[in-house]
Design a protein around this motif. Structure first.
Motif, PDB file in Angstrom:
ATOM      1  N   SER A  76       0.937  -1.161  -0.008  1.00 43.14           N
ATOM      2  CA  SER A  76      -0.060   0.002  -0.026  1.00 43.14           C
ATOM      3  C   SER A  76       0.852   1.291  -0.086  1.00 43.14           C
ATOM      4  N   PRO A  77       0.324   2.250  -0.360  1.00 43.61           N
ATOM      5  CA  PRO A  77       0.920   3.569  -0.153  1.00 43.61           C
ATOM      6  C   PRO A  77       1.237   3.849   1.290  1.00 43.61           C
ATOM      7  N   PRO A  78       2.519   4.555   1.510  1.00 41.85           N
ATOM      8  CA  PRO A  78       2.642   4.569   3.067  1.00 41.85           C
ATOM      9  C   PRO A  78       1.700   5.743   3.580  1.00 41.85           C
ATOM     10  N   ARG A  79       1.096   5.562   4.917  1.00 49.92           N
ATOM     11  CA  ARG A  79       0.539   6.809   5.254  1.00 49.92           C
ATOM     12  C   ARG A  79       1.508   7.522   6.293  1.00 49.92           C
ATOM     13  N   ILE A  80       1.621   8.720   6.022  1.00 46.46           N
ATOM     14  CA  ILE A  80       2.697   9.512   6.722  1.00 46.46           C
ATOM     15  C   ILE A  80       2.246  10.451   7.772  1.00 46.46           C
ATOM     16  N   VAL A  81       2.731  10.576   8.998  1.00 48.82           N
ATOM     17  CA  VAL A  81       2.296  11.510   9.822  1.00 48.82           C
ATOM     18  C   VAL A  81       3.598  12.038  10.415  1.00 48.82           C
ATOM     19  N   ILE A  82       3.614  13.520  10.242  1.00 50.14           N
ATOM     20  CA  ILE A  82       4.676  14.307  10.765  1.00 50.14           C
ATOM     21  C   ILE A  82       4.598  14.916  12.174  1.00 50.14           C
ATOM     22  N   THR A  83       5.688  14.702  12.976  1.00 51.31           N
ATOM     23  CA  THR A  83       5.804  15.666  14.169  1.00 51.31           C
ATOM     24  C   THR A  83       6.828  16.607  14.146  1.00 51.31           C
ATOM     25  N   GLU A  84       6.633  17.986  14.108  1.00 53.17           N
ATOM     26  CA  GLU A  84       7.872  18.685  13.850  1.00 53.17           C
ATOM     27  C   GLU A  84       8.034  19.589  15.101  1.00 53.17           C
ATOM     28  N   GLU A  85       9.438  19.793  15.436  1.00 53.21           N
ATOM     29  CA  GLU A  85       9.792  20.692  16.347  1.00 53.21           C
ATOM     30  C   GLU A  85      10.766  21.580  15.788  1.00 53.21           C
ATOM     31  N   PRO A  86      11.213  22.799  16.253  1.00 55.22           N
ATOM     32  CA  PRO A  86      12.160  23.773  15.462  1.00 55.22           C
ATOM     33  C   PRO A  86      13.335  23.082  14.715  1.00 55.22           C
ATOM     34  N   SER A  87      14.031  22.020  15.542  1.00 47.85           N
ATOM     35  CA  SER A  87      15.359  21.404  14.892  1.00 47.85           C
ATOM     36  C   SER A  87      15.439  19.913  14.940  1.00 47.85           C
ATOM     37  N   SER A  88      13.962  19.446  15.102  1.00 51.23           N
ATOM     38  CA  SER A  88      13.805  17.855  15.049  1.00 51.23           C
ATOM     39  C   SER A  88      12.352  17.681  14.506  1.00 51.23           C
ATOM     40  N   ALA A  89      12.503  16.424  14.042  1.00 56.69           N
ATOM     41  CA  ALA A  89      11.204  15.940  13.460  1.00 56.69           C
ATOM     42  C   ALA A  89      11.077  14.306  13.488  1.00 56.69           C
ATOM     43  N   THR A  90       9.854  13.908  13.402  1.00 58.83           N
ATOM     44  CA  THR A  90       9.656  12.427  13.504  1.00 58.83           C
ATOM     45  C   THR A  90       8.493  12.385  12.252  1.00 58.83           C
ATOM     46  N   ALA A  91       9.060  11.472  11.425  1.00 57.90           N
ATOM     47  CA  ALA A  91       8.120  11.015  10.427  1.00 57.90           C
ATOM     48  C   ALA A  91       7.725   9.495  10.495  1.00 57.90           C
ATOM     49  N   THR A  92       6.267   9.171  10.734  1.00 64.66           N
ATOM     50  CA  THR A  92       6.138   7.635  10.807  1.00 64.66           C
ATOM     51  C   THR A  92       5.074   7.468   9.628  1.00 64.66           C
ATOM     52  N   ALA A  93       5.682   6.359   9.069  1.00 66.06           N
ATOM     53  CA  ALA A  93       4.855   5.839   7.885  1.00 66.06           C
ATOM     54  C   ALA A  93       4.534   4.395   8.103  1.00 66.06           C
ATOM     55  N   VAL A  94       3.368   4.150   7.702  1.00 71.77           N
ATOM     56  CA  VAL A  94       2.637   2.800   8.012  1.00 71.77           C
ATOM     57  C   VAL A  94       2.442   2.342   6.480  1.00 71.77           C
ATOM     58  N   THR A  95       2.718   1.125   6.251  1.00 70.84           N
ATOM     59  CA  THR A  95       2.315   0.526   4.890  1.00 70.84           C
ATOM     60  C   THR A  95       1.850  -0.915   5.279  1.00 70.84           C
ATOM     61  N   THR A  96       1.029  -1.508   4.873  1.00 68.32           N
ATOM     62  CA  THR A  96       0.651  -2.672   4.530  1.00 68.32           C
ATOM     63  C   THR A  96       1.168  -3.552   3.247  1.00 68.32           C
ATOM     64  N   VAL A  97       1.713  -4.631   3.674  1.00 71.82           N
ATOM     65  CA  VAL A  97       2.300  -5.330   2.734  1.00 71.82           C
ATOM     66  C   VAL A  97       1.312  -7.054   2.632  1.00 71.82           C
ATOM     67  N   LYS A  98       1.210  -7.179   1.395  1.00 71.73           N
ATOM     68  CA  LYS A  98       0.808  -8.551   1.254  1.00 71.73           C
ATOM     69  C   LYS A  98       1.847  -9.435   0.494  1.00 71.73           C
ATOM     70  N   TYR A  99       2.055 -10.630   1.080  1.00 75.24           N
ATOM     71  CA  TYR A  99       3.115 -11.504   0.717  1.00 75.24           C
ATOM     72  C   TYR A  99       2.381 -12.811   0.594  1.00 75.24           C
ATOM     73  N   ASP A 100       3.351 -13.543  -0.215  1.00 77.21           N
ATOM     74  CA  ASP A 100       3.316 -15.036  -0.174  1.00 77.21           C
ATOM     75  C   ASP A 100       4.678 -15.646  -0.029  1.00 77.21           C
ATOM     76  N   TRP A 101       4.631 -16.396   0.878  1.00 76.23           N
ATOM     77  CA  TRP A 101       5.890 -17.153   1.174  1.00 76.23           C
ATOM     78  C   TRP A 101       5.798 -18.753   1.220  1.00 76.23           C
ATOM     79  N   GLN A 102       6.379 -19.285   0.303  1.00 76.00           N
ATOM     80  CA  GLN A 102       6.291 -20.696  -0.290  1.00 76.00           C
ATOM     81  C   GLN A 102       4.898 -21.267  -0.041  1.00 76.00           C
ATOM     82  N   GLY A 103       4.062 -20.440  -0.736  1.00 73.19           N
ATOM     83  CA  GLY A 103       2.496 -20.705  -0.586  1.00 73.19           C
ATOM     84  C   GLY A 103       1.745 -20.266   0.504  1.00 73.19           C
ATOM     85  N   HIS A 104       2.312 -19.701   1.205  1.00 75.12           N
ATOM     86  CA  HIS A 104       1.602 -19.374   2.659  1.00 75.12           C
ATOM     87  C   HIS A 104       1.219 -17.560   2.268  1.00 75.12           C
TER      88      HIS A 104
END
Length: 158
Positions: free
Chosen positions: A99-127
Motif C-alpha cells: 500500500s502507499p505509506p500513510r505518513i504522519v509528521i511531528t515537527e519541532e524547530p530543529s527535529s522531526a519525526t516522520a512515521t510511515a505505515v505500510t501494509t504489505v501482502k506477501y506469499d512465502w512458499q505458498g503461505h
C-alpha cells in the motif's frame, strides 16, 4: 523459518530505507523519497553519517521478536553486501502488494519525526499473509536541510 523471514525482511527494509539523493525540503518529502525508490539507487545525502537503522520483526504465535541494527556508514562501506545467505533466505518469498505509506509528521524547530505505515501482502512458499510495516524516521536539521538521524523499522507479522 525465522531466519529466512528475517533475512528477506532485511532486503525489503533496506529497499525502503535507503534511497535516491535529493534535497530534503521537509521531513515528509525526505520520508516519501526514502520509501519510494528502488534499492538499486542507494544514495546517502538524506542520511546523517552516524545514522543507525534498527529493525524489529514481530512474529507472534509465541515466538520472540527479533531485533537488530546497523550503522548506515557501515552499510555504505559494504556496498549492500549483507554477509547473509540472503538469496537462499528469500527463496519463495514474494511481495504481492504494498500500500502507499500513510505518513504522519511531528515537527519541532530543529527535529522531526516522520512515521510511515505500510501494509504489505506477501506469499512465502505458498503461505499468503499480510504484514504491517512501520518506519519511524528521526530527522534533524543540518543547516537548512533535513537529514535522517535514525530509522526504526517494525515488521509486524502478527
Amino acid at each position: 523459518m525465522r531466519l529466512r523471514i528475517l533475512a528477506s525482511l532485511v532486503g525489503i527494509a533496506l529497499a525502503g530505507g535507503l534511497a535516491l539523493a535529493a534535497p530534503g525540503s521537509d521531513p515528509k518529502a525526505v520520508a516519501e523519497r526514502q520509501l519510494s525508490v528502488p534499492n538499486s539507487q542507494i544514495a546517502w545525502s538524506d542520511w546523517d553519517p552516524e545514522a543507525i537503522h534498527t529493525i524489529t520483526v514481530k512474529y507472534g504465535q509465541g515466538q520472540p521478536d527479533d531485533h537488530f541494527s546497523y550503522s548506515v556508514a557501515d552499510w555504505a562501506q559494504r556496498k549492500g553486501d549483507t554477509g547473509f545467505e540472503s538469496f537462499l533466505a528469500l527463496q519463495g518469498y514474494v511481495e504481492k502488494e504494498r500500500s502507499p505509506p500513510r505518513i504522519v509528521i511531528t515537527e519541532e524547530p530543529s527535529s522531526a519525526t516522520a512515521t510511515a505505515v505500510t501494509t504489505v501482502k506477501y506469499d512465502w512458499q505458498g503461505h499468503a499473509g499480510t504484514m504491517a510495516q512501520t518506519d519511524r524516521f528521526s530527522l534533524t536539521r543540518k543547516g537548512r536541510k533535513w537529514v535522517i538521524r535514525a530509522l526504526h523499522t517494525t515488521m509486524d507479522y502478527r
